[in-house]
Scaffold this active site. Structure first.
Site, mmCIF file in Angstrom:
data_model
loop_
_atom_site.group_PDB
_atom_site.id
_atom_site.type_symbol
_atom_site.label_atom_id
_atom_site.label_comp_id
_atom_site.label_asym_id
_atom_site.label_seq_id
_atom_site.Cartn_x
_atom_site.Cartn_y
_atom_site.Cartn_z
ATOM 1 N N HIS A 49 32.789 -22.874 -24.950
ATOM 2 C CA HIS A 49 31.635 -23.686 -24.551
ATOM 3 C C HIS A 49 31.641 -25.065 -25.220
ATOM 4 O O HIS A 49 30.969 -25.982 -24.753
ATOM 5 C CB HIS A 49 30.318 -22.944 -24.835
ATOM 6 C CG HIS A 49 29.937 -22.890 -26.274
ATOM 7 N ND1 HIS A 49 30.227 -21.826 -27.091
ATOM 8 C CD2 HIS A 49 29.265 -23.770 -27.058
ATOM 9 C CE1 HIS A 49 29.745 -22.047 -28.292
ATOM 10 N NE2 HIS A 49 29.164 -23.227 -28.306
ATOM 11 N N ASP B 98 34.636 -16.457 -25.008
ATOM 12 C CA ASP B 98 34.184 -17.780 -25.459
ATOM 13 C C ASP B 98 35.175 -18.406 -26.439
ATOM 14 O O ASP B 98 34.784 -19.008 -27.442
ATOM 15 C CB ASP B 98 32.790 -17.702 -26.093
ATOM 16 C CG ASP B 98 32.156 -19.083 -26.250
ATOM 17 O OD1 ASP B 98 32.545 -20.001 -25.510
ATOM 18 O OD2 ASP B 98 31.287 -19.247 -27.127
ATOM 19 N N SER C 235 29.579 -24.391 -33.811
ATOM 20 C CA SER C 235 30.325 -23.606 -32.826
ATOM 21 C C SER C 235 31.817 -23.862 -32.927
ATOM 22 O O SER C 235 32.263 -25.010 -32.934
ATOM 23 C CB SER C 235 29.859 -23.951 -31.415
ATOM 24 O OG SER C 235 28.549 -23.542 -31.197
#
Length: 506
Positions: A122, A158, A230
């Site tokens: 992402h 992811d 992230s």
């Protein structure tokens, strides 16, 4: 309260990773009263300072930003037909899109000296509908910038792998997340909220946390993780990456001490596959599983949260070829019990396509074992095209057919036979057999469970029903057997069937 999920991830560090050696505690185990819990001497704990460790690991952690092109609809010219039309029209330019650069979108880490980088998918995906990623920029700790190439991505985990070119880069290695224990110290490095090179420390709060995706099994930590972390690494005290920061649980979008990381054990095989330019494959059976919750377990006389019930089987796929039927309860795979933490989808996804496995299942109260050859999971797009879930809010009232009849034993339902005309109006095959709900008592358990007008009941306690009398007989049989619930196999209009346990009224 609806919670927002901000996503962060981290990767293993190796190569130049620091090794920290600490002396075991000299403290002796306390002598407690009989029956009390006695703690053993702790494993080596946190150092007085993480500074030496951070100094060695930080050069391998990078900042990742993208340049995205977002298409914006062209606005009508308010000055059309006036002397100002030409002036304002020319100033706007002729394109329908504009380029927007997003800074400090996430973190990542180098895993080889030739420039391979791990991050979250992402982080390098378009952040808005209609947007496309035009370029990815990687900034090292020494502020050098590189344009990165996307080598591969896996949406379900992811994870993504990037590549930058240069003579040599510092890097870190994956560790063994299977050795991690709740209470162990960990360290994270990343770029939260655009603050590059931020270091936070904490402990592992929990293991094997189930996420929103079918293959999510996270390490939970209380280390401060925020938006921008992230794709960043979670280190053990030996400087190995044992997790990739991926998500946080927060009502505000900021850190509240509940962060999640993808374990290295799961991430490394996927990263290795992506680095080779290959596509990640997962095992597949071709069935629709549903957890055996307390109500379904009560209707079937089985333990709750153990096993999953099959609600549908895809024709010509491994499950169908092996003889698995709707209503079967699969309890184990190769002797490994299916639980809420180790779901059927998760365990099958970890099996190699083409391998042979043995399923333990319960069918009509009898235990069986079936051998199955595992298939290859289709793409997400293919699955979503057919996997429309049971929708209790669907409301397509039946038309025509016989007048509705109340069920003999109270489920709070009025039903009527499903005729071909009604079936077509509800978007199902005209040959479908069952009864359709014409009315629901709003105070009934059936209403609470989402049963409403237009829902088709295909079977009760795994026995087909075609009339209200059939349904009544099955409810009475369940009551005579001492059951407090019956198991309906129900389908919303244009939906996929699902099992629903409904309380039997007085």
């Amino acid at each position: 309260m609806r919670y927002a999920y901000a996503i962060t991830s981290a990767l293993l560090l190796g190569g130049a990773a620091a090794t920290l050696t600490l002396n075991p505690s000299d403290a002796q185990t306390a002598q407690n009263e009989p029956g009390s819990i006695t703690a053993s001497a702790p494993r080596p704990g946190a150092p007085m300072s993480f500074a030496d460790m951070v100094a060695k690991l930080s050069p391998a952690v990078v900042n990742i930003s993208t340049t995205q092109r977002i298409t914006v609809p062209q606005q009508a010219n308010p000055f059309q037909g006036t002397p100002l039309e030409q002036f304002f029209g020319q100033r706007g330019g002729g394109g329908n899109g504009r380029t927007q650069e997003a800074q400090s979108l996430g973190s990542g880490f180098l895993i080889s000296n030739d420039g391979y980088i791990v991050t979250n998918n992402h982080v390098v995906s378009a952040g808005a509908q209609g947007a496309t990623v035009e370029s990815i920029t990687v900034t090292l700790a020494d502020q050098r910038e590189f344009k990165a190439r996307l080598i591969g991505r896996d949406v379900l985990s992811d994870l993504a792998v990037l590549k930058i070119d240069g003579p040599s880069f510092p890097f870190v290695r994956f560790g063994d997340s299977r050795q991690a224990r709740v209470g162990d110290w960990i360290l994270t490095i990343g770029n939260p909220l655009g603050q590059s090179g931020t270091v936070t420390a904490g402990i592992i709060s929990a293991l094997n946390r189930v996420g929103q995706g079918p293959y999510d099994r996270f390490i939970q930590t209380d280390a401060a993780i925020n938006r921008g972390n992230s794709g960043g690494p979670m280190f053990d005290l030996q400087g190995n990456v044992i997790g990739i920061n991926s998500q946080i649980l927060s009502p505000t979008g900021g850190n509240i001490g509940i962060g999640f990381a993808i374990p290295a054990e799961q991430a490394k095989p996927i990263v290795d596959t992506l680095m080779k330019g290959q596509t990640v494959t997962r095992g597949y059976l071709g069935l629709g599983p549903q957890p055996v919750d307390e109500s379904i377990a009560g209707a079937l006389g089985l333990p709750k949260d153990r096993g999953e019930i099959v609600r549908d089987v895809v024709p010509d796929q491994p499950a169908a070829k092996a003889g698995i039927r709707p209503g079967d309860v699969i309890t184990a795979i190769n002797g490994k019990e299916i639980t809420t933490e180790q779901s059927l989808t998760y365990l099958i996804g970890r099996e190699k396509p083409g391998s042979r496995i043995t399923l333990d299942l319960v069918r009509d109260g009898k235990k069986l074992q079936l051998p199955v050859t595992v298939g290859t999971r289709p793409s997400q797009e293919e699955l979503e095209a057919r996997n429309e879930r049971f929708d209790p809010d669907a409301d397509a009232p039946p038309t025509g057919g016989d007048a509705p009849a109340q069920t003999g034993a109270s489920l709070g339902l009025a039903v009527q036979p499903l005729t071909p005309a009604i079936a077509r109006s509800l978007g199902v095959e005209a040959t479908t057999r069952g009864v359709v709900v014409a009315a629901v008592d709003p105070s009934s358990d059936a209403a609470t469970k989402g049963i409403r007008r237009g829902v088709i009941i295909l079977s009760v306690n795994r026995q087909p029903v075609a009339t209200a009398a059939d349904l009544t007989r099955q409810v009475q049989a369940a009551r005579a057997a001492g059951r407090k619930q019956v198991l309906l196999f129900a389908q919303a209009p244009r939906g996929v069937p699902a099992f629903i346990a409904v309380d039997i009224g007085e």
